[in-house]
Design an enzyme around this catalytic site. Structure first.
Site, mmCIF file in Angstrom:
data_model
loop_
_atom_site.group_PDB
_atom_site.id
_atom_site.type_symbol
_atom_site.label_atom_id
_atom_site.label_comp_id
_atom_site.label_asym_id
_atom_site.label_seq_id
_atom_site.Cartn_x
_atom_site.Cartn_y
_atom_site.Cartn_z
ATOM 1 N N ARG A 90 0.857 -1.201 0.000
ATOM 2 C CA ARG A 90 0.000 0.000 0.000
ATOM 3 C C ARG A 90 0.886 1.242 0.000
ATOM 4 O O ARG A 90 1.234 1.784 1.050
ATOM 5 C CB ARG A 90 -0.917 -0.017 1.227
ATOM 6 C CG ARG A 90 -1.903 1.136 1.274
ATOM 7 C CD ARG A 90 -2.869 0.948 2.438
ATOM 8 N NE ARG A 90 -3.813 2.040 2.513
ATOM 9 C CZ ARG A 90 -3.556 3.208 3.108
ATOM 10 N NH1 ARG A 90 -2.388 3.426 3.681
ATOM 11 N NH2 ARG A 90 -4.459 4.153 3.110
ATOM 12 N N SER A 111 -12.791 -2.797 0.732
ATOM 13 C CA SER A 111 -13.069 -2.183 2.032
ATOM 14 C C SER A 111 -14.557 -1.913 2.146
ATOM 15 O O SER A 111 -15.162 -1.377 1.216
ATOM 16 C CB SER A 111 -12.332 -0.840 2.167
ATOM 17 O OG SER A 111 -10.956 -1.012 2.040
ATOM 18 N N LYS A 136 -4.181 6.133 8.748
ATOM 19 C CA LYS A 136 -4.898 6.595 7.559
ATOM 20 C C LYS A 136 -5.747 7.771 8.012
ATOM 21 O O LYS A 136 -6.557 7.637 8.928
ATOM 22 C CB LYS A 136 -5.776 5.469 7.008
ATOM 23 C CG LYS A 136 -6.513 5.796 5.720
ATOM 24 C CD LYS A 136 -7.237 4.548 5.202
ATOM 25 C CE LYS A 136 -7.771 4.731 3.801
ATOM 26 N NZ LYS A 136 -9.138 5.238 3.775
HETATM 27 N N1 3NM Z 1 -8.007 1.389 6.214
HETATM 28 P P1 3NM Z 1 -3.308 0.735 11.628
HETATM 29 S S1 3NM Z 1 -8.068 1.918 8.698
HETATM 30 C C1 3NM Z 1 -5.591 1.397 5.637
HETATM 31 O O1 3NM Z 1 -11.006 1.702 8.124
HETATM 32 C C2 3NM Z 1 -6.697 1.531 6.594
HETATM 33 O O2 3NM Z 1 -10.794 1.180 6.035
HETATM 34 C C3 3NM Z 1 -8.852 1.567 7.240
HETATM 35 O O3 3NM Z 1 -3.650 1.115 10.122
HETATM 36 C C4 3NM Z 1 -10.320 1.489 7.124
HETATM 37 O O4 3NM Z 1 -3.236 -0.753 11.704
HETATM 38 C C5 3NM Z 1 -6.545 1.818 7.950
HETATM 39 O O5 3NM Z 1 -1.967 1.367 11.867
HETATM 40 C C6 3NM Z 1 -5.257 2.034 8.670
HETATM 41 O O6 3NM Z 1 -4.380 1.337 12.495
HETATM 42 C C7 3NM Z 1 -4.876 0.859 9.523
#
Ligand code: 3NM
Length: 218
Positions: A41, A113, A142
């Site tokens: 990503r 997603s 994000k």
């Molecule tokens: N998508 P971490 S949250 C890439 O809710 C991504 O769709 C999300 O990172 C969504 O594990 C997210 O550091 C980031 O919280 C996840």
């Protein structure tokens, strides 16, 4: 490949998620620690583009291939096709899963997603192989996520689709992901709990051993 098993510890990473660590070293450590799938990503501030992105993708893919870890590309269908990746993950604002399926063919993995039962239904009808649902908890990785969703949407989707592969995402760590599995997720997607850990291999091992316990209890 069993998709539900591949989703257990699904590591997501780009070069800008690794702080002062060397990204390929982080990925190798994550592989050694027991990740079951990887998503490339390369997005956001300071993300690589053009040839540099392509080369980095090929390097990540090589490490995954050596270890038989499925390699999924986020959003960039052309890159996935060019390097022969195992699949593509798209968000709600990216290409429709049906279009991605036409481009990739039937033997590749497509992830979508989803934040609601409605989006899950649409993704499943369009031919997705798994859905990613979140954010379970707040995340700073994000910036443009939907509001924190907790586990309710996973529970609703699981009630309607008893067997469909679901992975949870957003703010997940070894000590807080159990409710997502108990709600019906098959696994966890992780960026910072591995990529920002002082020791990514140990962090992955801890996630994997906790996952075994949680799945046995669920
Ligand atoms: N998508 P971490 S949250 C890439 O809710 C991504 O769709 C999300 O990172 C969504 O594990 C997210 O550091 C980031 O919280 C996840």
């Amino acid at each position: 490949m069993n998709i539900k098993e591949a989703l257990r510890i699904y590591f997501i990473m780009g070069s800008n998620n690794c702080g002062s660590h060397e990204p390929l070293d982080v990925l190798q450590q994550a592989i050694d620690g027991g990740i079951t799938m990887f998503q490339f990503r390369e997005k956001g501030d300071d993300a690589l583009t053009g040839e540099a992105k392509k080369q980095f993708a090929r390097d990540c893919f090589r490490l995954c291939k050596q270890a038989n870890v499925p390699f999924i590309v986020n959003d960039d269908v052309d890159l996935a096709i060019e390097i022969g990746a195992d699949g593509v993950h798209v968000g709600q604002d990216d290409l429709d899963a049906g279009v991605v399926r036409q481009k990739l063919g039937s033997d590749k993995i497509i992830g979508v997603s989803s934040h609601t039962l409605q989006e899950s239904k649409a993704a499943i009808e369009a031919g997705a192989d798994y859905i990613g649902m979140g954010p379970i908890y707040a995340t700073t990785t994000k910036l443009d996520t939907n509001p924190v969703a907790g586990t309710k949407a996973i529970q609703e989707t699981r009630q309607h689709f008893a067997q469909f592969p679901i992975v949870a995402i957003g703010g997940l760590q070894a000590d807080n992901f159990a409710p997502a599995i108990e709600a019906g997720a098959d696994g966890i997607s992780i960026i910072s709990a591995i990529a920002s850990a002082p020791n990514p291999k140990e962090a992955t091992e801890k996630l994997a051993s906790t996952m075994k316990e949680v799945i046995n209890d669920a």
